[in-house]
Motif scaffolding. Structure first.
Motif, PDB file in Angstrom:
ATOM      1  N   VAL A 222      22.121 -90.543  41.708  1.00  0.00           N
ATOM      2  CA  VAL A 222      21.258 -90.177  42.939  1.00  0.00           C
ATOM      3  C   VAL A 222      21.891 -89.282  43.857  1.00  0.00           C
ATOM      4  O   VAL A 222      23.023 -89.537  44.290  1.00  0.00           O
ATOM      5  CB  VAL A 222      20.979 -91.345  43.495  1.00  0.00           C
ATOM      6  CG1 VAL A 222      19.951 -91.085  44.801  1.00  0.00           C
ATOM      7  CG2 VAL A 222      20.128 -92.574  42.556  1.00  0.00           C
ATOM      8  N   SER A 227      15.907 -89.293  46.316  1.00  0.00           N
ATOM      9  CA  SER A 227      15.898 -89.286  44.899  1.00  0.00           C
ATOM     10  C   SER A 227      15.696 -90.857  44.691  1.00  0.00           C
ATOM     11  O   SER A 227      16.060 -91.463  45.469  1.00  0.00           O
ATOM     12  CB  SER A 227      17.088 -88.705  44.337  1.00  0.00           C
ATOM     13  OG  SER A 227      17.428 -87.268  44.621  1.00  0.00           O
ATOM     14  N   GLN A 228      14.882 -90.856  43.599  1.00  0.00           N
ATOM     15  CA  GLN A 228      14.710 -92.222  42.809  1.00  0.00           C
ATOM     16  C   GLN A 228      15.240 -92.395  41.575  1.00  0.00           C
ATOM     17  O   GLN A 228      15.182 -91.258  40.630  1.00  0.00           O
ATOM     18  CB  GLN A 228      13.136 -92.375  42.903  1.00  0.00           C
ATOM     19  CG  GLN A 228      12.527 -92.282  44.453  1.00  0.00           C
ATOM     20  CD  GLN A 228      11.104 -92.409  44.289  1.00  0.00           C
ATOM     21  OE1 GLN A 228      10.598 -92.859  43.198  1.00  0.00           O
ATOM     22  NE2 GLN A 228      10.615 -92.256  45.442  1.00  0.00           N
ATOM     23  N   LEU A 286      15.271 -90.020  36.401  1.00  0.00           N
ATOM     24  CA  LEU A 286      15.482 -89.500  37.805  1.00  0.00           C
ATOM     25  C   LEU A 286      14.623 -88.848  38.477  1.00  0.00           C
ATOM     26  O   LEU A 286      14.190 -87.695  37.760  1.00  0.00           O
ATOM     27  CB  LEU A 286      16.877 -88.821  37.651  1.00  0.00           C
ATOM     28  CG  LEU A 286      17.580 -88.349  39.089  1.00  0.00           C
ATOM     29  CD1 LEU A 286      17.683 -89.583  39.866  1.00  0.00           C
ATOM     30  CD2 LEU A 286      18.636 -87.460  38.571  1.00  0.00           C
ATOM     31  N   GLN A 288      13.585 -86.460  41.510  1.00  0.00           N
ATOM     32  CA  GLN A 288      14.268 -85.791  42.529  1.00  0.00           C
ATOM     33  C   GLN A 288      13.315 -84.554  43.304  1.00  0.00           C
ATOM     34  O   GLN A 288      12.770 -83.766  42.498  1.00  0.00           O
ATOM     35  CB  GLN A 288      15.704 -84.874  42.286  1.00  0.00           C
ATOM     36  CG  GLN A 288      16.643 -84.299  43.005  1.00  0.00           C
ATOM     37  CD  GLN A 288      17.833 -83.945  42.503  1.00  0.00           C
ATOM     38  OE1 GLN A 288      18.020 -83.863  41.537  1.00  0.00           O
ATOM     39  NE2 GLN A 288      18.540 -83.249  43.474  1.00  0.00           N
TER      40      GLN A 288
END
Length: 610
Positions: A222, A227-228, A286, A288
């Protein structure tokens, strides 16, 4: 389209617009290249970021796989451990002292296993016969309802397969102690005990792993708080994420390795989604924000856009400078030409340039000066000659009319008493007094009608009032000026060639009115009219006669003498714009119509009569 036609008109009608477009076309390759470079740099950045991040994601996913594989191996080892399975061989629901002892040995062993394995938050065995949980964290717990719960039935029915349970809610087994099964902060790997025994009991081994352990493997991926990261198992179930419940989105159907999406409908912000999947089927996603990705490159991109904007503004400014340096003398020349066209011959343009446009301006000034000389020396001379010719025409008309009038007096003297003859002579003298007035070439419409009345009265006395006359001046036409004796030949023709043949009921109508930019003079009668053959000859004669040809009538003899002279005088004074037409129907009457420019009729002409 209207806007396209408007632009085409602007482009074809404005030098400045064309110059601006040309400069922008010159800049167009630079603009397109800058935009392409920005877009290309974004794609390269996304690709390189994706490659680096995908490598890190694969590494993190390998740690997750190794952890889960280690849990599975440990589960297999414990479920086949003879010391554990032997202590759990109690089928009665009520515990005996031996069972209590064996269960205490099992819990001691589970505590030891948890202590030596840092990846575990707890180890639990559910004894199906006694309905008790043996946990390394909370000890023995009676849970009779567990045999009816879904997680238990799924494990028992699965045989030797592993079952990964994801608690969907949180419960407390004891005050301050979380339930071994229902704990949202962990995942539970479940398997039946005594795998290799045919008559294995319904005991279930549960290995609890804290979610923070798995999340710790992923947090290095991250780059920012915005972000996740999502960890999904092989069935697409969410294992762990750093996103809050309000921020979470369902990405289980996202199969592309790299894509740009909008997480919420109606949102204008894009997010880059990267997905890595291991051989076990587990995957890491991810998410972003786009603005985070281009955070460092965005200023450069904005700077390039500013360069493009400034270049376009400079193109407009430079085109305006070039246009001004060219347009100013051209506009001055256009203005000068317009002034010459409307007759302002005193026009002279200022000039302080030494280039080609300065030479063109000097040439214009010289041309204007030459025009002034031509007007003074040649045009004024031609005007004097034209007036002389006009006087000659009038001298031809007056004797012709005088002969007809004297003839009328003759016939009146034979048929009437001396009083009527004297009235005729009186009207005749008044008519000649006005006709031969010196220094006045034109009369107003009102004065013209009075002048004609003297002549018409002479003719009425001759023909014993066998026709009537009416005058009509409509609107502001009465104050406009008409050339002297212009209508007299038309009135004479109407009486002698039209109304003379009627014994009674003759009607002569003379009118003047303004139609748009024209003064329309009409002389009409209800006499015998003109035959079709003669009308053709009249039209041909009027058509062949040139405007201003002072000898037109005399060259053609006496036929149509009055009509030709009217047209010649009209063209001389009013120009080619004036028109003269004759319309007639045999047995119904004749109408002669003259159209003169109103602007020319607002002037009174002076001059001497010959």
């Amino acid at each position: 389209m209207k806007w396209l036609r408007a632009f085409q008109n602007k482009f074809s009608g404005s030098i400045q617009v064309r110059l601006t477009c040309y400069f922008i076309v010159i800049l167009l390759p630079l603009i397109l290249f800058s935009m392409y470079a920005n877009a290309r740099s974004q794609r390269i950045l996304e690709q390189e970021l994706g490659e680096r991040t995908m490598s890190a994601m694969s590494s993190a996913l390998n740690y997750v796989d190794m952890t889960m594989e280690g849990l599975k191996n440990l589960s297999t080892l414990l479920s086949t451990d003879r010391s554990l399975t032997t202590h759990l061989k109690h089928n009665e629901e009520q515990l005996t002292p031996d069972a209590l002892y064996d269960f205490s040995q099992v819990m001691l062993q589970l505590v030891n296993i948890t202590a030596i394995n840092p990846n575990l938050s707890g180890v639990t065995v559910y004894h199906g016969s006694s309905r008790r949980m043996l946990s390394s964290r909370i000890g023995a717990l009676y849970r009779p309802e567990a045999v009816t719960e879904k997680w238990y039935t799924d494990v028992v029915n699965s045989g030797a397969a592993y079952s990964l349970y994801l608690p969907d809610h949180h419960e407390e087994a004891l005050s301050g102690w979380a339930d071994p099964v229902y704990n949202e902060e962990q995942i539970v790997l479940m398997q039946r005990m005594d795998l290799y025994s045919r008559d294995r009991d319904t005991n279930v081994l549960m290995l609890s792993v804290p979610k923070r352990l798995l999340l710790g493997y992923l947090m290095s991926l991250v780059p920012s708080k915005a972000s996740q990261v999502y960890l999904l198992d092989d069935a697409g179930r969410l294992i762990v994420t750093n996103a809050s419940k309000e921020q979470r989105v369902d990405l289980s159907d996202r199969k592309e390795e790299q894509s740009m999406i909008r997480l919420t409908p109606g949102s204008s912000e894009n997010h880059l989604v990267l997905r890595a999947q291991s051989s076990s089927g587990w995957s890491v996603l991810l998410v972003q924000p786009e603005k985070e990705i281009y955070k460092k490159s965005r200023p450069l991109q904005i700077f390039s856009y500013w360069i493009i904007l400034i270049s376009c503004l400079l193109a407009v400014w430079i085109s305006w400078l070039v246009y001004s340096s060219i347009s100013s003398p051209i506009s001055s020349l256009v203005y000068g030409m317009k002034q010459l066209r409307i007759g302002n011959l005193e026009t002279k343009l200022a000039n302080n340039r030494q280039d080609e446009l300065g030479y063109l301006t000097d040439a214009f000034n010289q041309t204007a000066e030459q025009q002034r000389y031509l007007i003074r020396d040649i045009y004024e001379q031609q005007l004097r000659m034209t007036k002389t010719e006009l006087k000659f025409l009038q001298s031809q008309i007056n004797p012709h009319f005088l002969y007809n009038t004297l003839d009328s007096i003759y016939w009146s003297a034979k048929n009437y008493d001396a009083d009527e003859i004297s009235e005729m002579v009186l009207n005749l003298s008044r008519f000649f007094r006005l006709s031969l007035s010196k220094g006045q070439e034109a009369f107003t419409v009102e004065e013209t009608f009075s002048h004609l009345q003297y002549y018409i009265r002479v003719q009425q006395l001759r023909f014993v009032d066998q026709f009537t006359v009416s005058f009509q001046s409509i609107g502001d036409s009465s104050g406009l000026y008409v050339l002297k004796l212009l209508l007299q030949p038309l009135v004479e023709n109407a009486i002698l060639h039209g109304l003379e043949k009627r014994r009674a009921g003759g009607d002569l109508r003379i009118s003047a009115e303004i139609e748009e930019q024209w003064l329309v003079l009409t002389v009409s009668d209800n006499g015998k009219g003109i035959g079709e053959e003669r009308m053709v000859r009249i039209r041909e004669a009027l058509g062949r006669s040139g405007g201003g040809d002072v000898n037109a009538a005399s060259d053609r003899g006496m036929d149509f003498f009055g009509l030709l002279n009217v047209k010649a005088r009209m063209k001389l004074y009013y120009g080619e714009a004036a028109s003269f037409t004759v319309e007639s129907e045999e047995g119904a009457g004749t109408t002669a119509r003259i159209k003169l420019p109103v602007e020319r009729c607002r002037q009174d002409w002076g001059g001497e009569e010959t």
